[in-house]
Design a protein around this motif. Structure first.
Motif, PDB file in Angstrom:
ATOM      1  N   TYR A 245      66.850 116.250  51.177  1.00 47.20           N
ATOM      2  CA  TYR A 245      67.546 115.199  51.917  1.00 47.20           C
ATOM      3  C   TYR A 245      66.691 113.935  52.019  1.00 47.20           C
ATOM      4  O   TYR A 245      67.185 112.823  51.941  1.00 47.20           O
ATOM      5  CB  TYR A 245      67.930 115.688  53.312  1.00 47.20           C
TER       6      TYR A 245
ATOM      7  N   LYS B 223      63.883 107.998  49.170  1.00 47.99           N
ATOM      8  CA  LYS B 223      65.238 108.446  48.854  1.00 47.99           C
ATOM      9  C   LYS B 223      65.800 109.229  50.025  1.00 47.99           C
ATOM     10  O   LYS B 223      65.143 110.081  50.600  1.00 47.99           O
ATOM     11  CB  LYS B 223      65.233 109.325  47.611  1.00 47.99           C
TER      12      LYS B 223
ATOM     13  N   PHE C  28      69.164 111.438  50.781  1.00 51.01           N
ATOM     14  CA  PHE C  28      70.282 112.075  50.066  1.00 51.01           C
ATOM     15  C   PHE C  28      70.353 111.577  48.623  1.00 51.01           C
ATOM     16  O   PHE C  28      71.411 111.196  48.125  1.00 51.01           O
ATOM     17  CB  PHE C  28      71.620 111.786  50.750  1.00 51.01           C
TER      18      PHE C  28
ATOM     19  N   GLN D 288      69.546 108.865  47.238  1.00 50.78           N
ATOM     20  CA  GLN D 288      69.761 107.447  46.941  1.00 50.78           C
ATOM     21  C   GLN D 288      68.890 106.611  47.872  1.00 50.78           C
ATOM     22  O   GLN D 288      68.409 107.114  48.868  1.00 50.78           O
ATOM     23  CB  GLN D 288      71.237 107.083  47.076  1.00 50.78           C
TER      24      GLN D 288
ATOM     25  N   PRO E 202      67.839 104.350  50.867  1.00 53.86           N
ATOM     26  CA  PRO E 202      68.491 104.292  52.175  1.00 53.86           C
ATOM     27  C   PRO E 202      69.393 103.070  52.282  1.00 53.86           C
ATOM     28  O   PRO E 202      69.004 101.980  51.880  1.00 53.86           O
ATOM     29  CB  PRO E 202      67.335 104.187  53.171  1.00 53.86           C
TER      30      PRO E 202
ATOM     31  N   ASN F 263      75.665 103.586  53.136  1.00 52.51           N
ATOM     32  CA  ASN F 263      76.384 104.820  52.820  1.00 52.51           C
ATOM     33  C   ASN F 263      75.672 106.063  53.301  1.00 52.51           C
ATOM     34  O   ASN F 263      76.264 106.931  53.937  1.00 52.51           O
ATOM     35  CB  ASN F 263      76.580 104.941  51.308  1.00 52.51           C
ATOM     36  N   SER F 264      74.369 106.134  52.979  1.00 51.84           N
ATOM     37  CA  SER F 264      73.638 107.344  53.328  1.00 51.84           C
ATOM     38  C   SER F 264      73.500 107.469  54.838  1.00 51.84           C
ATOM     39  O   SER F 264      73.323 108.555  55.366  1.00 51.84           O
ATOM     40  CB  SER F 264      72.276 107.346  52.648  1.00 51.84           C
ATOM     41  N   ARG F 265      73.628 106.338  55.538  1.00 44.55           N
ATOM     42  CA  ARG F 265      73.443 106.387  56.988  1.00 44.55           C
ATOM     43  C   ARG F 265      74.569 107.124  57.695  1.00 44.55           C
ATOM     44  O   ARG F 265      74.393 107.604  58.805  1.00 44.55           O
ATOM     45  CB  ARG F 265      73.343 104.967  57.540  1.00 44.55           C
TER      46      ARG F 265
ATOM     47  N   ASP G 290      75.594 109.905  57.280  1.00 44.65           N
ATOM     48  CA  ASP G 290      75.284 111.321  57.475  1.00 44.65           C
ATOM     49  C   ASP G 290      74.042 111.541  58.326  1.00 44.65           C
ATOM     50  O   ASP G 290      73.456 112.611  58.305  1.00 44.65           O
ATOM     51  CB  ASP G 290      75.103 112.000  56.112  1.00 44.65           C
TER      52      ASP G 290
END
Ligand SMILES: Nc1ncnc2c1ncn2[C@@H]1O[C@H](COP(=O)(O)OP(=O)(O)OP(=O)(O)O)[C@@H](O)[C@H]1O
Ligand SMILES: [Mg+2]
Lengths: 267, 270
Positions: free
Chosen positions: B15, B73, B75, B77, B79, B82-84, B86
């Motif tokens: 993650y 990275k 997830f 990608q 930061p 989008n990744s935020r 989750d």
């Protein structure tokens, strides 16, 4: 009908006043929560540069004022974000720059066909049908955008770091709100005045915050405070022959002090 | 290799991945050569002295601080927005204003706002989800009270509920136990373990409570500008890191306040 409504300009003034109350109250809710009142002052004064430019070019001062106010609001927001200068400093610079430009534009224009004093301190006689349409259209735009992005604006106002980390487009929302603030200022300047409008960007929200700790009721109280101030202010200014903007702001301040005193006594 | 909870961590998704990350403030290195991988389904604890760079490290993971060097990275990608979606985040210091006109339930619901997306308003279902989360931290009786009138520890519990409410895959917690009483702390760590075991979420957590960390985290690392891994050799599965930190003939280290590597430059021993 009461005597006061015989005149078309009074009807216009009251209609404008009611619409503006709604707009300024909702905007002031966020201005108070985000502590943006000084930005409100800066943006309002920057509109003066726009009005003067409109007078110089012979085009609608409202249009040029929108341009100036929106640009200055976003420039202040941008500089504040870079972190090198405080927002406070940025406001101090832009505020005086826009005023200075205004004075230069006035000096350059040959004739004085625009009532600059009216723009600065408000002139209830100045509200035309066209102004009413502008206020209605832009006011609806402001309220609708706040309604649409309400939860986002609320979260960012409450805790911007957590809002950002949860995925909110914080920078966009900041500039979005500053733009809305600028529009609200410009549509209010004819009736309340550039110098005085910043009071109504703060007082309704501030008075409401004394009374309630829930945001929905805070907005409702802010609207009531703004309505009483504008409608009451217009009546008083008409019968006592006082300046409309100044009367509205004085009445609003009086309401603030009453709510403040009430909240102190309740403690 | 010994069979432990982290038996085959490399098979689980990564993650968080930091590869040779360096961060400087005002020309001074705050983080040096940080190498970190956090897998799905593990609780990763970070301890270290004040000013050791723990909050800065979390900010790097969240993308709030850009490293001078190195790769981050989240997830898989970089930061970003989008990744935020989750992530559940609990800051060390809440900057929220106590007089802000929101109720306890409002605060928890804010944790759902981003996932709801633009144009959607919180509905009855969001309210139910938030209420459930509040009861997990035993604050449901306060749901309609103004947030500002709660005590510090109660506010922290509500903020924890806000971090958890969107069912994030990754929790980033900066000193979650601040101000929280010992019963609630025990509850909270149990809740984290349950989320890890049942939903496979992963937790990156900073704390000064080394005892708590060693008993509840799957791995503990100590951060003092550089990151040092501790615990059984088996639990450190990045061999070259260990070499860098401890030299070739690395010894098993037990983490306590006498940890020389972490605290040698500082007076304070937690
Ligand atoms: N925005 C900043 N600007 C300049 N220096 C900073 C900034 N943030 C942190 N630092 C410095 O970086 C170092 C690490 O700070 P950080 O907050 O990451 O420490 P920490 O390990 O979280 O400490 P604590 O245990 O007190 O929370 C400190 O020396 C601090 O002064
Ligand atoms: Mg910290």
């Amino acid at each position: 009908m009461i005597e006061i409504f015989r005149f078309e300009f009074m009807q216009n003034a009251f209609m404008a006043g009611m619409m503006l109350s709604l707009v300024l109250a909702v905007v002031s809710f966020f201005v108070v929560l985000r502590r943006l009142s000084f930005i409100g002052v800066g943006v309002a004064h920057s509109a003066f540069g726009g009005v003067a430019l409109g007078a110089l070019l012979g085009i609608s001062p409202t249009l040029t004022a929108i341009g100036f106010a929106v640009a200055v609001a976003n420039a202040i927001g941008y500089i504040g974000k870079q972190g090198k200068l405080s927002t406070d400093t940025a406001i101090g610079i832009f505020f005086s720059l826009a005023m200075a430009l205004g004075v230069i534009f006035i000096g350059m224009s040959e004739q004085y066909n625009v009532d600059l004093f009216g723009y600065l301190f408000g002139n209830i006689l100045a509200i035309t049908r066209t102004d009413l349409v502008i206020i209605a259209v832009l006011g609806t735009l402001v309220l609708a955008s706040i309604f649409i992005f309400f939860k986002e604006l609320l979260f960012v106002a409450y805790d911007r770091e957590v809002a950002l980390v949860s995925g909110m487009p914080v920078t966009f929302l900041d500039h979005f709100f500053l733009t809305i603030l600028a529009l609200a200022v410009v549509i209010s300047m004819k009736i309340i005045g550039i110098v005085l409008v910043s009071a109504l960007l703060v007082i309704p929200g501030a008075a409401a915050a004394q009374i309630t700790r829930r945001y929905v009721s805070m907005i409702a109280v802010a609207v009531v405070v703004a309505l009483i101030s504008t409608i009451g202010g217009l009546f008083i200014s008409y019968y006592a022959d006082l300046a409309s903007g100044a009367t509205i702001v004085t009445l609003a301040s009086a309401i603030f002090f009453i709510t403040f005193a009430a909240s102190q006594i309740r403690k | 290799m010994k069979t432990t909870a982290q038996e085959t961590p490399s098979k689980r998704p990564v993650y968080v991945e930091l590869d040779d990350v360096w961060v400087a403030y005002d020309g001074k290195w705050i983080l040096k050569s940080i190498i970190l991988q956090c897998y799905a389904g593990e609780i990763f604890g970070i301890v270290g002295p004040n000013g050791g760079g723990k909050t800065t490290l979390l900010n790097v993971i969240l993308g709030l601080v850009r490293p001078a060097k190195g790769r981050v990275k989240l997830f898989d990608q970089p930061p970003g927005t989008n990744s935020r979606l989750d992530i559940g985040y609990l800051p060390q210091i809440s900057r929220a204003d106590r007089s802000f006109p929101v109720t306890v339930l409002d605060v928890v619901m804010m944790g759902l706002y981003s996932k709801l997306g633009f144009f959607n308003r919180p509905d009855r279902q969001s309210k139910e989800i938030a209420m459930n989360q509040l009861s997990q931290v035993h604050m449901e009786d306060y749901a309609t009270r103004p947030f500002g009138i709660l005590s510090g520890g109660q506010q922290q519990r509500v903020n924890i509920a806000r971090a958890l409410v969107s069912k994030p895959k990754l929790l980033i917690l900066d000193e979650p136990s601040t101000g929280v009483d010992s019963v609630a702390q025990e509850d909270f760590y149990e809740l984290l373990a349950k989320l890890r075991d049942e939903q496979g979420i992963s937790v990156v957590m900073v704390s000064h409570d080394i005892g708590m960390m060693t008993s509840h985290a799957d791995r503990v690392a100590c951060l003092n500008t550089q990151l040092h891994y501790h615990g059984e050799p088996d639990s450190c599965f990045i061999p070259d890191v260990q070499e860098k930190v401890y030299g070739k003939d690395m010894k098993v280290m037990v983490h306590d306040s006498k940890c020389v590597t972490c605290f040698h430059r500082h007076e304070d021993h937690d």
